[in-house]
Design a protein around this motif. Structure first.
Motif, PDB file in Angstrom:
ATOM      1  N   ALA A 179       0.814  -1.225   0.000  1.00 17.03           N
ATOM      2  CA  ALA A 179       0.000   0.000   0.000  1.00 17.03           C
ATOM      3  C   ALA A 179       0.842   1.266   0.000  1.00 17.03           C
ATOM      4  CB  ALA A 179      -0.943   0.015   1.203  1.00 17.03           C
ATOM      5  N   LYS A 180       2.163   1.128  -0.036  1.00 13.96           N
ATOM      6  CA  LYS A 180       3.010   2.312  -0.082  1.00 13.96           C
ATOM      7  C   LYS A 180       2.875   3.005  -1.429  1.00 13.96           C
ATOM      8  CE  LYS A 180       6.656   0.995   3.197  1.00 13.96           C
ATOM      9  NZ  LYS A 180       8.104   0.717   3.336  1.00 13.96           N
ATOM     10  N   PRO A 181       3.126   4.312  -1.484  1.00 16.61           N
ATOM     11  CA  PRO A 181       3.091   5.013  -2.777  1.00 16.61           C
ATOM     12  C   PRO A 181       4.086   4.393  -3.747  1.00 16.61           C
ATOM     13  CG  PRO A 181       3.184   6.573  -0.954  1.00 16.61           C
ATOM     14  CD  PRO A 181       3.422   5.225  -0.352  1.00 16.61           C
ATOM     15  N   GLY A 182       3.739   4.423  -5.030  1.00 24.16           N
ATOM     16  CA  GLY A 182       4.664   3.962  -6.052  1.00 24.16           C
ATOM     17  C   GLY A 182       4.570   2.491  -6.400  1.00 24.16           C
ATOM     18  N   LYS A 252       3.570   2.941 -19.950  1.00 19.69           N
ATOM     19  CA  LYS A 252       4.208   2.222 -18.837  1.00 19.69           C
ATOM     20  C   LYS A 252       5.305   3.075 -18.199  1.00 19.69           C
ATOM     21  CE  LYS A 252       3.405  -2.568 -20.283  1.00 19.69           C
ATOM     22  NZ  LYS A 252       4.043  -3.826 -20.757  1.00 19.69           N
ATOM     23  N   GLU A 253       6.099   3.735 -19.057  1.00 18.68           N
ATOM     24  CA  GLU A 253       7.175   4.573 -18.513  1.00 18.68           C
ATOM     25  C   GLU A 253       6.602   5.741 -17.726  1.00 18.68           C
ATOM     26  OE1 GLU A 253      11.200   7.043 -19.883  1.00 18.68           O
ATOM     27  OE2 GLU A 253      10.065   5.890 -21.384  1.00 18.68           O
ATOM     28  N   ARG A 254       5.502   6.331 -18.233  1.00 15.27           N
ATOM     29  CA  ARG A 254       4.857   7.437 -17.502  1.00 15.27           C
ATOM     30  C   ARG A 254       4.343   6.960 -16.152  1.00 15.27           C
ATOM     31  NH1 ARG A 254       0.450  10.828 -19.365  1.00 15.27           N
ATOM     32  NH2 ARG A 254       1.304  12.093 -17.685  1.00 15.27           N
ATOM     33  N   GLN A 255       3.773   5.743 -16.129  1.00 15.43           N
ATOM     34  CA  GLN A 255       3.277   5.213 -14.864  1.00 15.43           C
ATOM     35  C   GLN A 255       4.425   4.971 -13.891  1.00 15.43           C
ATOM     36  OE1 GLN A 255       0.033   4.939 -13.968  1.00 15.43           O
ATOM     37  NE2 GLN A 255       0.932   4.555 -11.968  1.00 15.43           N
ATOM     38  N   ALA A 256       5.552   4.460 -14.419  1.00  9.80           N
ATOM     39  CA  ALA A 256       6.719   4.236 -13.563  1.00  9.80           C
ATOM     40  C   ALA A 256       7.223   5.560 -12.986  1.00  9.80           C
ATOM     41  CB  ALA A 256       7.826   3.543 -14.353  1.00  9.80           C
ATOM     42  N   ILE A 257       7.242   6.605 -13.826  1.00  7.37           N
ATOM     43  CA  ILE A 257       7.665   7.926 -13.362  1.00  7.37           C
ATOM     44  C   ILE A 257       6.707   8.442 -12.292  1.00  7.37           C
ATOM     45  CG2 ILE A 257       7.876  10.358 -14.049  1.00  7.37           C
ATOM     46  CD1 ILE A 257       9.024   9.346 -16.717  1.00  7.37           C
ATOM     47  N   ILE A 261       7.697   9.530  -8.555  1.00 10.02           N
ATOM     48  CA  ILE A 261       7.396  10.857  -8.001  1.00 10.02           C
ATOM     49  C   ILE A 261       6.594  10.722  -6.714  1.00 10.02           C
ATOM     50  CG2 ILE A 261       6.053  12.970  -8.396  1.00 10.02           C
ATOM     51  CD1 ILE A 261       6.948  12.868 -11.317  1.00 10.02           C
ATOM     52  N   GLU A 262       5.662   9.756  -6.684  1.00 11.83           N
ATOM     53  CA  GLU A 262       4.891   9.522  -5.461  1.00 11.83           C
ATOM     54  C   GLU A 262       5.804   9.125  -4.305  1.00 11.83           C
ATOM     55  OE1 GLU A 262       1.766   6.717  -5.953  1.00 11.83           O
ATOM     56  OE2 GLU A 262       0.432   8.119  -6.988  1.00 11.83           O
ATOM     57  N   LEU A 263       6.801   8.299  -4.602  1.00 14.07           N
ATOM     58  CA  LEU A 263       7.751   7.893  -3.556  1.00 14.07           C
ATOM     59  C   LEU A 263       8.546   9.096  -3.044  1.00 14.07           C
ATOM     60  CD1 LEU A 263       9.143   4.522  -4.983  1.00 14.07           C
ATOM     61  CD2 LEU A 263       7.884   4.820  -2.852  1.00 14.07           C
ATOM     62  N   ILE A 264       8.974   9.933  -3.978  1.00 17.90           N
ATOM     63  CA  ILE A 264       9.727  11.134  -3.584  1.00 17.90           C
ATOM     64  C   ILE A 264       8.859  12.051  -2.740  1.00 17.90           C
ATOM     65  CG2 ILE A 264      10.819  13.237  -4.463  1.00 17.90           C
ATOM     66  CD1 ILE A 264      11.741  11.565  -6.893  1.00 17.90           C
ATOM     67  N   ARG A 454      12.514  13.752 -13.215  1.00 15.02           N
ATOM     68  CA  ARG A 454      11.461  12.797 -13.589  1.00 15.02           C
ATOM     69  C   ARG A 454      10.245  13.527 -14.165  1.00 15.02           C
ATOM     70  NH1 ARG A 454      13.364   8.054 -11.862  1.00 15.02           N
ATOM     71  NH2 ARG A 454      14.742   8.032 -10.050  1.00 15.02           N
ATOM     72  N   LYS A 455       9.935  14.696 -13.590  1.00 14.89           N
ATOM     73  CA  LYS A 455       8.805  15.479 -14.101  1.00 14.89           C
ATOM     74  C   LYS A 455       9.105  15.976 -15.512  1.00 14.89           C
ATOM     75  CE  LYS A 455       4.821  17.554 -13.767  1.00 14.89           C
ATOM     76  NZ  LYS A 455       4.750  18.039 -15.154  1.00 14.89           N
ATOM     77  N   ASP A 456      10.339  16.426 -15.745  1.00 15.00           N
ATOM     78  CA  ASP A 456      10.727  16.872 -17.092  1.00 15.00           C
ATOM     79  C   ASP A 456      10.616  15.727 -18.096  1.00 15.00           C
ATOM     80  OD1 ASP A 456      11.216  19.352 -16.077  1.00 15.00           O
ATOM     81  OD2 ASP A 456      13.394  19.130 -15.985  1.00 15.00           O
ATOM     82  N   ARG A 457      11.057  14.541 -17.673  1.00 12.76           N
ATOM     83  CA  ARG A 457      10.961  13.375 -18.556  1.00 12.76           C
ATOM     84  C   ARG A 457       9.498  13.048 -18.838  1.00 12.76           C
ATOM     85  NH1 ARG A 457      11.980  10.724 -22.891  1.00 12.76           N
ATOM     86  NH2 ARG A 457      11.688   8.459 -22.743  1.00 12.76           N
ATOM     87  N   ASP A 458       8.642  13.180 -17.844  1.00 10.31           N
ATOM     88  CA  ASP A 458       7.215  12.916 -18.023  1.00 10.31           C
ATOM     89  C   ASP A 458       6.617  13.895 -19.029  1.00 10.31           C
ATOM     90  OD1 ASP A 458       4.838  11.435 -17.392  1.00 10.31           O
ATOM     91  OD2 ASP A 458       4.152  13.168 -16.245  1.00 10.31           O
TER      92      ASP A 458
END
Length: 667
Positions: A179-182, A252-257, A261-264, A454-458
């Motif tokens: 249940a942790k973010p990310g 998929k890459e956007r979801q991974a990003i 970001i949620e973890l950060i 990561r936001k720039d990559r998104d």
């Protein structure tokens, strides 16, 4: 599938060949409980069950996750004795189970066995080398015979597929982390695996490949202009399939990003210096999302009003036409025809207005003349009625145009205000990001820098995704044009036409299956979401103030009464119960009816939720095997709730001197 018993030989802390450990349950007592302290052999028994079922595949998992080889599980005492006697030794696990399959209830056992050769190095350290391995799967027939069954993935996938085993045989760490973010990708994978969506996806890909293959054959057998069209179609189809794959990879890459970001953000929120700023940023993001939604609504409304206001370009001719119709009405030119009722009166009286009497039947000269006149008047009546209707429409048009212009102006002003507000919100968020990045704490600076990258990559991916989606739409149009052309030309070349037809059928089947795949995936997500909500309410009595959701991007979310995300505000116990609720939902969705084997389910749970969880565990599956730590998990709260549903309760003892585990049944 239900486990019956397990026999262990020289595995981990289990020395020599153990007595059978019975795992059978009944509907009223679905629990098997093992109680033992840390290092007493609970996890080793958990690993033994996994190894028995999955053999070398589980060995790969051990190496990847725990960095342990299966040889590391060889019992120390047995290895030492074999080395001293210079003999080989066996390590094995045999698991007996029953399975109610297509051919009814049958009994089986599966055995994993290694033959090992002890080795001593110059320093006297002892190791072992695998000499041989065997895996046997046998059915016990009603006559008592033991018939060998090929040890294949097909059989194992029927009883408990390898790709979902981690959701039925799991430990406390999985409950703690899910249940942790990310973790949205893991959540999505769990749902897709349990409902066998992977099979549908593979079928979609196969149909796409088949369509391309037949397209190439059509191109080879075609001649002249048709050959060129077939080649173009085949290349375009391959390009489109590549686009679909690329779009899927981007998503998929956007979801991974997003997960990263949620973890950060979760880490930032835990830092006292950033808490206030992060909370303010979360509120601003919520306002920004609402602002953009409001803009969408207003802009859609503006499009509707603009289509009406656009009629204002024709105001002058519309006014001239309306005035002309008004003038003709004033002069009596509209309507000026004789109504049908007048003719009907003449026919009823059988007398003309000139006083001439007649018979109202065909063939009578007066009657026939009047009928011709009536037909003429009917045509004129319809035309003049339309002119009258047009006059009223033109009267209303000016009002409609005027109102639409006013509404358009109001909504345009509203959009301008929202755009200003949007810029302000974005600016405030950027200011907070800058402030977070300048805080004199190295961790915060690194986290914010990582988050920005990561936001720039998104943002780059969003732009790339938009381009690829436009290319896909254009490719669909081009394919349609080429398909129409190849159909027309293919009628003249029979062989090419037949191959073309097969290609088209494969493509259509793939498109239909893709649509079904997306629909089924969404229905599965919603089903798991509903069950997770249901289970969470049973695990956490105080959950009424929260709304649990499994978002469309597969994030487990908790919202408070104001609609704000509250996952980070849950207690550790509540958060872990959300994970357990999801795992339980996954178990219920599966049609395999598997046993649940849970290692240390309470170890990281708050004691505040022990009562609710222990009351719910007996109802999760037909067979649930629990490995519990005394006092910590097997305590005065959980023991009364679990023991009355337990068919067997075992206590585990560990001899520190001999490094061996013994198991005693206490119930």
């Amino acid at each position: 599938m239900k486990l019956q018993r397990i026999e262990i030989e020289n595995f981990a802390s289990y020395y020599a060949k153990s007595d059978p450990i019975y795992l059978d349950t009944d509907p009223k007592k679905p629990l098997i409980i093992f109680i033992g302290g840390t290092g007493f052999g609970k996890t080793s028994l958990f690993d033994a069950i996994n190894w028995a079922l999955y053999g070398e595949e589980y060995e790969s998992d051990l190496l990847k996750v725990k960095e342990r080889s299966i040889v590391d599980y060889l019992n120390e005492t047995a290895l030492s004795e074999a080395a001293n006697d210079d003999v080989r030794l066996n390590m094995s696990v045999t698991l007996y189970f029953e399975h109610d399959g297509d051919n009814g209830l049958k009994e089986y056992y599966i055995k994993q066995s290694l033959l090992l050769q002890p080795k001593k190095d110059k320093e006297g350290s002892i190791s072992a080398q695998i000499v041989d391995r065997n895996h046997n799967l046998k059915e016990i027939t009603p006559q008592g015979d033991h018939e060998t069954i090929p040890y294949t993935r097909t059989f194992l996938d029927e009883i408990l597929p390898n790709n979902v085993k981690s959701y039925f045989l799991f430990d406390g760490d999985r409950i703690h982390n899910l249940a942790k973010p990310g973790n949205s990708q893991e959540v999505q994978d769990a749902i897709y695996r349990v409902v066998d969506l992977e099979i549908v996806r593979i079928a979609c890909e196969h149909l796409q490949e088949t369509a391309i293959w037949y397209g190439k054959r059509a191109a080879k057998s075609a001649k002249g202009e048709l050959g060129e069209v077939e080649n173009a179609y085949s290349q375009e189809l391959k390009f489109q399939n590549d686009l679909k794959t690329k779009i899927g990879d981007i998503k998929k890459e956007r979801q991974a990003i997003k997960d990263q970001i949620e973890l950060i953000d979760a880490k930032l929120k835990d830092l006292p210096e950033t808490k206030t700023l992060q909370e303010r940023k979360n509120q601003l993001n919520k306002e920004l999302n609402q602002n953009r939604e409001n803009q969408k609504v207003l802009k859609n409304q503006m499009r509707e009003e603009a289509s009406k206001a656009f009629l204002g370009l024709a105001n002058v001719p519309l006014k001239e036409l309306r005035d002309l119709l008004k003038e003709k009405r004033a002069k009596g030119e509209i309507p000026k025809h004789i109504r049908e009722t007048f003719f009907q009166d003449l026919f009823d009286q059988e007398e003309c207005i000139c006083g001439t009497e007649f018979v109202a039947k065909e063939g009578n000269p007066v009657y026939d003349t009047l009928m011709i006149r009536l037909a003429s008047e009917k045509n004129r009546s319809a035309e003049e009625d339309q002119l009258i209707d047009l006059y009223h429409v033109l009267n209303n048009a000016e009002s409609i145009i005027s109102n639409s212009r006013e509404e358009l102006t109001i909504k345009e002003d509203g959009v301008i205000e929202l755009e200003k507000e949007e810029k302000s919100l974005v600016y405030q968020i950027q200011e907070i990001d800058a402030e977070l990045g300048e805080l004199p704490i190295e961790d915060v600076t690194i986290l914010m820098s990582d988050r920005k990258k990561r936001k720039d990559r998104d943002d780059e991916l969003i732009a790339e995704l938009s381009t690829k989606q436009e290319e896909r739409i254009n490719s669909e149009k081009k394919l349609k044009e080429l398909d129409d052309e190849r159909k027309a030309l293919g009628k003249k070349q029979e062989e090419a036409g037949a191959q073309h037809l097969r290609s088209e059928l494969a493509k259509q089947a793939g498109d239909v299956l893709n649509t079904l795949y997306d629909d089924f995936a969404e229905k599965s997500r919603k089903t798991v979401e509903d069950l997770t909500i249901e289970e969470f309410k049973q695990f956490v009595i105080s959950s009424s103030g929260y709304q649990v959701a499994l978002s469309k991007d597969y994030s487990l979310e908790v919202l408070d009464s104001n609609g704000n995300r509250a996952l980070q505000r849950l207690s550790m116990g509540q958060s872990q119960c959300l994970s357990l609720a999801f795992i339980t939902a996954i178990s219920r969705v599966s049609r395999k009816n598997p046993p649940l084997v849970i290692d240390m389910p309470f170890s990281r749970l708050d004691h505040s939720v022990h009562a609710a969880v222990s009351q719910r565990l007996p109802n999760l599956a037909d067979q649930t095997i629990l490995f519990l730590i005394p006092e910590v998990e097997w305590n005065k709260t959980t023991q009364p709730n679990l023991s009355k549903y337990a068919k067997h309760v075992y206590e585990m003892y560990f001899d520190e001197t001999m490094r061996q585990t013994t198991i005693t049944e206490v119930k």
